[in-house]
Design a protein around this motif. Sequence first.
Motif, PDB file in Angstrom:
ATOM      1  N   ARG A   6     165.013  51.120  87.193  1.00  0.00           N
ATOM      2  CA  ARG A   6     165.164  49.973  88.080  1.00  0.00           C
ATOM      3  C   ARG A   6     164.564  50.297  89.444  1.00  0.00           C
ATOM      4  NH1 ARG A   6     169.449  49.613  84.522  1.00  0.00           N
ATOM      5  NH2 ARG A   6     170.020  47.475  83.914  1.00  0.00           N
ATOM      6  N   GLU A   7     164.211  49.207  90.189  1.00  0.00           N
ATOM      7  CA  GLU A   7     163.607  49.405  91.504  1.00  0.00           C
ATOM      8  C   GLU A   7     163.802  48.140  92.336  1.00  0.00           C
ATOM      9  OE1 GLU A   7     159.384  49.874  91.529  1.00  0.00           O
ATOM     10  OE2 GLU A   7     159.419  51.310  93.194  1.00  0.00           O
ATOM     11  N   VAL A   8     163.845  48.313  93.649  1.00  0.00           N
ATOM     12  CA  VAL A   8     163.901  47.186  94.575  1.00  0.00           C
ATOM     13  C   VAL A   8     162.522  47.070  95.222  1.00  0.00           C
ATOM     14  CG1 VAL A   8     165.001  46.187  96.605  1.00  0.00           C
ATOM     15  CG2 VAL A   8     166.358  47.546  94.992  1.00  0.00           C
ATOM     16  N   VAL A   9     161.852  45.907  95.022  1.00  0.00           N
ATOM     17  CA  VAL A   9     160.482  45.736  95.510  1.00  0.00           C
ATOM     18  C   VAL A   9     160.381  44.408  96.266  1.00  0.00           C
ATOM     19  CG1 VAL A   9     159.510  47.059  93.601  1.00  0.00           C
ATOM     20  CG2 VAL A   9     159.735  44.585  93.390  1.00  0.00           C
ATOM     21  N   SER A  10     159.274  44.237  96.964  1.00  0.00           N
ATOM     22  CA  SER A  10     158.993  42.951  97.610  1.00  0.00           C
ATOM     23  C   SER A  10     158.168  42.091  96.650  1.00  0.00           C
ATOM     24  CB  SER A  10     158.232  43.167  98.918  1.00  0.00           C
ATOM     25  OG  SER A  10     156.927  43.640  98.646  1.00  0.00           O
ATOM     26  N   THR A  11     158.150  40.783  96.888  1.00  0.00           N
ATOM     27  CA  THR A  11     157.413  39.872  95.998  1.00  0.00           C
ATOM     28  C   THR A  11     155.918  40.132  96.018  1.00  0.00           C
ATOM     29  OG1 THR A  11     157.424  38.252  97.801  1.00  0.00           O
ATOM     30  CG2 THR A  11     159.126  38.015  96.110  1.00  0.00           C
ATOM     31  N   THR A  12     155.439  40.822  97.055  1.00  0.00           N
ATOM     32  CA  THR A  12     154.006  41.138  97.109  1.00  0.00           C
ATOM     33  C   THR A  12     153.606  42.099  95.991  1.00  0.00           C
ATOM     34  OG1 THR A  12     154.425  42.930  98.674  1.00  0.00           O
ATOM     35  CG2 THR A  12     153.912  40.766  99.591  1.00  0.00           C
ATOM     36  N   ARG A  13     154.592  42.774  95.404  1.00  0.00           N
ATOM     37  CA  ARG A  13     154.302  43.707  94.309  1.00  0.00           C
ATOM     38  C   ARG A  13     154.661  43.109  92.950  1.00  0.00           C
ATOM     39  NH1 ARG A  13     157.271  49.123  95.933  1.00  0.00           N
ATOM     40  NH2 ARG A  13     156.882  49.528  93.711  1.00  0.00           N
ATOM     41  N   LEU A  14     154.878  41.800  92.907  1.00  0.00           N
ATOM     42  CA  LEU A  14     155.226  41.117  91.655  1.00  0.00           C
ATOM     43  C   LEU A  14     154.180  40.051  91.332  1.00  0.00           C
ATOM     44  CD1 LEU A  14     159.072  40.561  92.206  1.00  0.00           C
ATOM     45  CD2 LEU A  14     157.968  42.407  90.916  1.00  0.00           C
ATOM     46  N   ALA A  15     154.061  39.756  90.052  1.00  0.00           N
ATOM     47  CA  ALA A  15     153.136  38.703  89.617  1.00  0.00           C
ATOM     48  C   ALA A  15     153.629  38.171  88.275  1.00  0.00           C
ATOM     49  CB  ALA A  15     151.707  39.244  89.490  1.00  0.00           C
ATOM     50  N   ALA A  16     153.162  36.973  87.916  1.00  0.00           N
ATOM     51  CA  ALA A  16     153.537  36.380  86.626  1.00  0.00           C
ATOM     52  C   ALA A  16     152.948  37.202  85.491  1.00  0.00           C
ATOM     53  CB  ALA A  16     153.040  34.948  86.567  1.00  0.00           C
ATOM     54  N   ILE A  17     153.722  37.333  84.408  1.00  0.00           N
ATOM     55  CA  ILE A  17     153.252  38.117  83.264  1.00  0.00           C
ATOM     56  C   ILE A  17     152.271  37.281  82.452  1.00  0.00           C
ATOM     57  CG2 ILE A  17     155.206  37.420  81.813  1.00  0.00           C
ATOM     58  CD1 ILE A  17     155.120  40.252  80.607  1.00  0.00           C
ATOM     59  N   PRO A  18     151.088  37.792  82.138  1.00  0.00           N
ATOM     60  CA  PRO A  18     150.146  37.052  81.291  1.00  0.00           C
ATOM     61  C   PRO A  18     150.798  36.751  79.937  1.00  0.00           C
ATOM     62  CG  PRO A  18     149.065  38.915  82.355  1.00  0.00           C
ATOM     63  CD  PRO A  18     150.517  39.076  82.607  1.00  0.00           C
TER      64      PRO A  18
END
Length: 899
Positions: free
Chosen positions: A770-782
């Motif tokens: 598990r990890e706590v990240v910002s939305t800048t490091r997230l994207a929709a899964i193809p």
Amino acid sequence: MASVSVPAQTSPAPAPPLQRGIVKMVLSGCAIIVRGQPRGGPPPERQINLSNIRAGAMARRAAQGQPDTKDIPDEPWAFQAREFLRKKLIGKEVCFTVEIKTALGREYGMVYLGKDTTGENIAESLVNEGLATVRREGIRGNNPEQARLCELEDQSKASKKGLWSEGGGTHTIRDIKYTIENPRNFVDSLHQKPINAIIEHVRDGSVVRALLLPDYYLVTVMLSGIKCPTFKREADGTETPEPFAAEAKFFTESRLLQRDVQIILESCPNQIILGTILHPNGNITELLLREGFARCVDWSMAVYSQGAEKLRAAERSAKERKVRIWKDYVAPTANLDQKDRQFVAKVMQVVNADALVVKLNSGEYKTIHLSSIRPPRIEGEEKNKDRDKRFRPLYDIPYMFEAREFLRKKLIGKKVNVTVDYIRAATGPGEGTSAFPERTCATVTIGGINIAEALVSKGLATVIRYRQDDDQRSSHYDELLAAEARAIKNGKGLHSKKEVPIHRVADISGETQKAKQFLPFLQRAGRSEAVVEYVFSGSRLKLYMPKETCLITFLLAGIECPRSSRNMPGGMQAAEPFSDEATLFTKELVLQREVEVEVESMDKAGNFIGWLHIDGVNLSVALVENALSKVHFTAERSAYYKTLVSAEEACRQRKEKIWANYEEKPVEEVVHLSEEKERVANYRAVYVTEISDTLHIYTQDVETGSQLESLMETMRAEIAAQPPVEGSYTARRGDYCIAKFADGEWYRARVEKVESPAKVHVFYIDYGNREVVSTTRLAAIPPAFSIRALPAQATEYAFAFIQVPQDEDARADVVDCVVRDIQNNQCLLNIEYSGATCPHVTLQFGDTKDDVGLGLVKEGLVMVDVRKEKHLQKMVTLYGYLFHYNFRADDADEFGYSR
């Protein structure tokens, strides 16, 4: 010191030869002591007085025993002249010529700084500064050196330098011995702060006279923590040096005499001032020890402000190299191999407050005595020879029980580090003394904590005092003394002013009438707490019942153990086969451990009969399972009968130990109808990817590993070709996405919680972390890489048959151990039963096939989770039998003090 008048030469004499030396000391403004280079010992010395000049005489104290003599103070500018030369010459190489040598052996000449006469003329420098006068009587007109001195003196007079200035030039040097009534208060007032000083005299390697600045106090200082060889004064007034006394004195002189130093005055016991001298080039105390010129002394080690361990280390270095005073030194453990000098062992028994029985890796048992400590004892024991025959040291000597319990609770069943300090030779009985066998004395540590130090710090033992030349002592002797000082200061244990604890323990072993009175109470109590004090045989023990404060003899119910040898009316009865093995098995499992007992009945001798449990293991069952006991017919009415019979049957089939010669009777084939409840062992290969703080594990199936690798490779190639727009993704709880991990790569993830755009909690579904990240490091899964294409590969499991520790520190240790052993490794996994959140499994190491959970149990890191399902009983029993509660030594406070 004033120079003498030198008669004028009537005829020219040949130029005196040029000589060289190193300035050891400046006696006054016109007298120095030079020495040669040392060769195999202190070099020769000579005093050189400067020709043609006169400087003020230094102060002199009245001679002792001569009442007619008086103190003579410094003449004006005498101290300044001495200081001028001291700062210029001490330790420097000079050259000099001896022009006159008197009948008394005094030598007068010219001194130059450096290797030849081109260097600075010292007499000229003094005269130029107005610190010396020229002896003008007998001046020869053809002597250019004398003419030069007269010229320089006239110039300094004109400039009103030094002696030619108006007033001043006097100093008052106060000897603390005669001017300070209470030196202790003087030392305490300095608060152990470094003081500037000049070393005026070196009596021996470890005693100096120092002039404290800026108040000009003259003090005698003994170096804290050490003692050098000295010069013994005989009755006729002569001095006899001890071996290496002269060398030690020269070692200190050549480095400190008349040097500018700093001194820390540390203590003043019995009017002796103890201190440490600090010099930019090093600490002389430690240097003397390292070079074998001194030895550590216990009585002043405690006040050494730079750390006593440094002194011990320096002395140890000299001993190992056998230099100087240690040239004939033999280490107390010199005859021991390294494996016998330092080893890891398991504590099996606490014999006394200073002795342990440990089990070595070889299986051998060894008694270890804690170095340099003495357990509680009754003062004046020789006066108590007529004491009651039932005197029991453990309960009747104050604090002996507390000391034993402290060690028992912390050490029994634990692995400790043993460092042998010395072997105490056996001693025969003497007048008023007992005989002692050979003792192995060692420092025992667990979790980095010295057990002897912990015991002393709680006031449950005292430190032995030794002769100064007795090297057979603890390698941590100074820490023991410091711990004892803390215990005395805080009034702990033996040093407490409170009334000593009294333990009224009734021994009802063999007391039939008392046992009958206790029996109904123990029967009604169900399971009672007890401590196993002694093991007579595999099934016969002595127990201490803490709540009832009594000692009882306890016989294990339901089994028939092999009998040990014993005295009978007809002679000694031989031991039955495997009786010793059964006794040893019981000792290793329960001796001095906390257990629970169920008392069922008692025999006619007053011995209680019942069941003993330790950490979920029934000792009767364990003995039967290990083929060290048979089931007794009296077990039929107990709840443990089926388990006992089943265990006995298994041992019979294997023909182990007491069943080795068993001949099985032919029986009809029996069809078992409980097949559907048999445990299924269907291990499959998995790869452990993550271990959580709650000891849950996440694994990937090895069979599908190649599919995951292929999917990740394709997904990352597509993302690289069409990178997602940073910040365009809006995270929602429960959504699947892709997340950029710390390694810069993208992985499949699930959103677990959204605190803010900068704090999104994600779970990596293929790896379990598990990890706590910002939305800048997230994207929709193809869509091509969703869980429909390949399900999440990380599966959560919990360990079967074990309880996760509730204590955070204990749990963290277990997690660390498991991470170290299996994370990112291939293992074999078998699902044992379902759980509230995930299946419970057993894991085996991929190479050795050893059970991971069972290893944690063996190490005492976890407790056993007792399951009730019948088909799991074999595994539960195996886990329970091997479990030993393990003490954790993370917190030094548990040992009675804080570092």
